[in-house]
Motif scaffolding. Structure first.
Motif, PDB file in Angstrom:
ATOM      1  N   MET A   1      36.255   2.742  32.909  1.00  0.00           N
ATOM      2  CA  MET A   1      35.889   1.338  32.731  1.00  0.00           C
ATOM      3  C   MET A   1      36.838   0.751  31.691  1.00  0.00           C
ATOM      4  SD  MET A   1      33.233   0.902  34.709  1.00  0.00           S
ATOM      5  CE  MET A   1      32.404  -0.570  34.075  1.00  0.00           C
ATOM      6  N   SER A   2      37.033  -0.559  31.708  1.00  0.00           N
ATOM      7  CA  SER A   2      37.935  -1.168  30.724  1.00  0.00           C
ATOM      8  C   SER A   2      37.542  -2.605  30.428  1.00  0.00           C
ATOM      9  CB  SER A   2      39.383  -1.128  31.217  1.00  0.00           C
ATOM     10  OG  SER A   2      39.610  -2.123  32.193  1.00  0.00           O
ATOM     11  N   ARG A   3      37.997  -3.057  29.272  1.00  0.00           N
ATOM     12  CA  ARG A   3      37.901  -4.475  28.914  1.00  0.00           C
ATOM     13  C   ARG A   3      39.241  -4.878  28.291  1.00  0.00           C
ATOM     14  NH1 ARG A   3      32.420  -5.491  25.581  1.00  0.00           N
ATOM     15  NH2 ARG A   3      33.160  -7.664  25.725  1.00  0.00           N
ATOM     16  N   PRO A   4      39.768  -6.045  28.652  1.00  0.00           N
ATOM     17  CA  PRO A   4      41.031  -6.489  28.056  1.00  0.00           C
ATOM     18  C   PRO A   4      40.815  -6.955  26.622  1.00  0.00           C
ATOM     19  CG  PRO A   4      40.151  -8.183  29.502  1.00  0.00           C
ATOM     20  CD  PRO A   4      39.237  -6.997  29.640  1.00  0.00           C
ATOM     21  N   LEU A   5      41.823  -6.718  25.779  1.00  0.00           N
ATOM     22  CA  LEU A   5      41.769  -7.172  24.392  1.00  0.00           C
ATOM     23  C   LEU A   5      42.571  -8.464  24.212  1.00  0.00           C
ATOM     24  CD1 LEU A   5      41.991  -3.719  22.581  1.00  0.00           C
ATOM     25  CD2 LEU A   5      39.968  -5.140  22.997  1.00  0.00           C
ATOM     26  N   ARG A   6      43.878  -8.394  24.479  1.00  0.00           N
ATOM     27  CA  ARG A   6      44.710  -9.612  24.459  1.00  0.00           C
ATOM     28  C   ARG A   6      46.132  -9.224  24.820  1.00  0.00           C
ATOM     29  NH1 ARG A   6      43.724 -13.938  19.855  1.00  0.00           N
ATOM     30  NH2 ARG A   6      41.763 -14.001  20.995  1.00  0.00           N
ATOM     31  N   PRO A   7      46.890 -10.136  25.418  1.00  0.00           N
ATOM     32  CA  PRO A   7      48.266  -9.801  25.800  1.00  0.00           C
ATOM     33  C   PRO A   7      49.230  -9.796  24.616  1.00  0.00           C
ATOM     34  CG  PRO A   7      47.753 -12.061  26.428  1.00  0.00           C
ATOM     35  CD  PRO A   7      46.479 -11.466  25.902  1.00  0.00           C
ATOM     36  N   TYR A   8      50.388  -9.196  24.846  1.00  0.00           N
ATOM     37  CA  TYR A   8      51.487  -9.220  23.893  1.00  0.00           C
ATOM     38  C   TYR A   8      52.783  -9.316  24.687  1.00  0.00           C
ATOM     39  CZ  TYR A   8      52.050  -4.310  25.201  1.00  0.00           C
ATOM     40  OH  TYR A   8      52.234  -3.144  25.904  1.00  0.00           O
ATOM     41  N   ARG A   9      53.877  -9.637  24.001  1.00  0.00           N
ATOM     42  CA  ARG A   9      55.151  -9.815  24.695  1.00  0.00           C
ATOM     43  C   ARG A   9      56.294  -9.314  23.818  1.00  0.00           C
ATOM     44  NH1 ARG A   9      58.179 -14.241  23.248  1.00  0.00           N
ATOM     45  NH2 ARG A   9      57.325 -15.432  21.512  1.00  0.00           N
ATOM     46  N   PRO A  10      57.464  -9.080  24.401  1.00  0.00           N
ATOM     47  CA  PRO A  10      58.606  -8.610  23.611  1.00  0.00           C
ATOM     48  C   PRO A  10      59.309  -9.749  22.886  1.00  0.00           C
ATOM     49  CG  PRO A  10      59.231  -8.790  25.912  1.00  0.00           C
ATOM     50  CD  PRO A  10      57.765  -9.131  25.849  1.00  0.00           C
ATOM     51  N   CYS A  11      59.919  -9.435  21.768  1.00  0.00           N
ATOM     52  CA  CYS A  11      60.740 -10.384  21.008  1.00  0.00           C
ATOM     53  C   CYS A  11      62.026  -9.680  20.564  1.00  0.00           C
ATOM     54  CB  CYS A  11      60.009 -10.870  19.757  1.00  0.00           C
ATOM     55  SG  CYS A  11      58.656 -12.024  20.052  1.00  0.00           S
TER      56      CYS A  11
END
Length: 303
Positions: free
Chosen positions: A152-162
């Motif tokens: 089972m899972s729940r999303p936390l928040r996205p991230y992206r490269p810099c």
């Protein structure tokens, strides 16, 4: 209790294939691990491991015994979880897998420990995709999507490269205007610990990806904190996740570069086995992380 402890040491050694690593994980000496395994082998009357100077590997008898031991320990854990569920009071040991994410989980982990002092956290940091069930994790926070139907899972928040560099470095070397300009710069690279491969900077188009493949290598390391330190020290250009560089960018110690040329990114998820009743300790950890973990992430572009 000594028998159960011996079974736990046996299972951990089967996973790590190392007395030293098992001792480190369980807070005992490698010698104590070896003696425990020897006592267990003497008790069951068969050799469970083949030993060499560098590693230990299961014998065929050991592989059969391992499956039985896992089921026994799982049943004990399930029994403890059932009792804990009856009281509805979260307590006990919680094995947590965490991504190597530049200290990102630590503030939330610290706050959780203060809120739930009866829960004993066993934290395992790695950049590999762990097998949550087979490796005995209660819950895992990882920077990728869910692909296992047993979880089972729940999303936390996205991230992206810099892509970033220090102002002092850009003053000396100039600011790259396009990805191809990076061939004239000192590029600091991240190597995945598990595979040994270099992280490929995620430029949008194929031609730019080809250019990224020819980037100079001024330094390679397998630690995000080290990469961040060297970038802030002006040693070159680095590609790091936005949450790792947001504070340095906000304080002017790093400058974002080539943002419009980048693609990719992912979402942190918290995952746990779906096969058993959700114990109070797991439930409160999941709920707490969903509420607090994202405080260290970036909700919008870092510049």
């Amino acid at each position: 209790m000594e028998t159960l402890s011996g079974l736990g040491i046996f299972v951990e050694t089967a996973q790590t294939q190392s007395f030293i690593a098992t001792g480190r994980q369980m807070g005992i000496s490698a010698s104590a691990v070896s003696k425990s395994i020897s006592r267990l082998e003497e008790r069951v009357g068969v050799r469970l491991f083949q030993r060499s100077t560098r590693t230990v590997r299961l014998t065929s008898e050991g592989e059969v015994f391992l499956e039985r031991c896992k089921r026994i320990l799982d049943e004990i854990q399930a029994a403890e979880d059932d009792l804990s569920a009856m009281t509805q009071f979260p307590r006990g040991r919680l094995k947590v897998g965490l991504a190597l994410a530049a200290g990102l989980p630590l503030p939330a982990i610290s706050a959780f420990m203060e809120s739930f002092p009866e829960i004993e956290l066993d934290l395992d940091f790695t950049d590999r995709l762990v097998d949550v069930i087979d490796e005995g994790f209660d819950v895992v926070i990882r920077g990728s999507d869910l692909s296992d139907s047993r979880l089972m899972s729940r999303p936390l928040r996205p991230y992206r490269p810099c892509i970033v560099a220090a102002p002092s470095y850009l003053e000396k070397k100039g600011t790259p205007g396009k990805p191809a300009d990076l061939v004239n710069h000192a590029c600091l690279h991240y190597r995945w610990r598990n595979s040994g491969k270099l992280y490929q900077w995620p430029f949008k188009k194929k031609s730019l990806k080809d250019a990224a493949g020819t980037l100079p290598i001024a330094m390679v390391c397998s630690d995000i904190e080290a990469l961040l330190y060297l970038a802030k020290a002006g040693r070159g250009v680095a590609c790091l996740p936005d949450f790792a560089v947001k504070d340095a960018i906000a304080h002017g110690r790093l400058m974002p570069l080539l943002d419009s040329h980048l693609t990719g990114g992912n979402t942190f998820h918290i995952v746990w086995p779906s096969s058993r009743q959700m114990a109070p300790k797991v439930r409160v950890f999941v709920d707490f992380m969903v509420e607090h973990f994202a405080a260290g992430l970036v909700t919008e572009k870092a510049h």
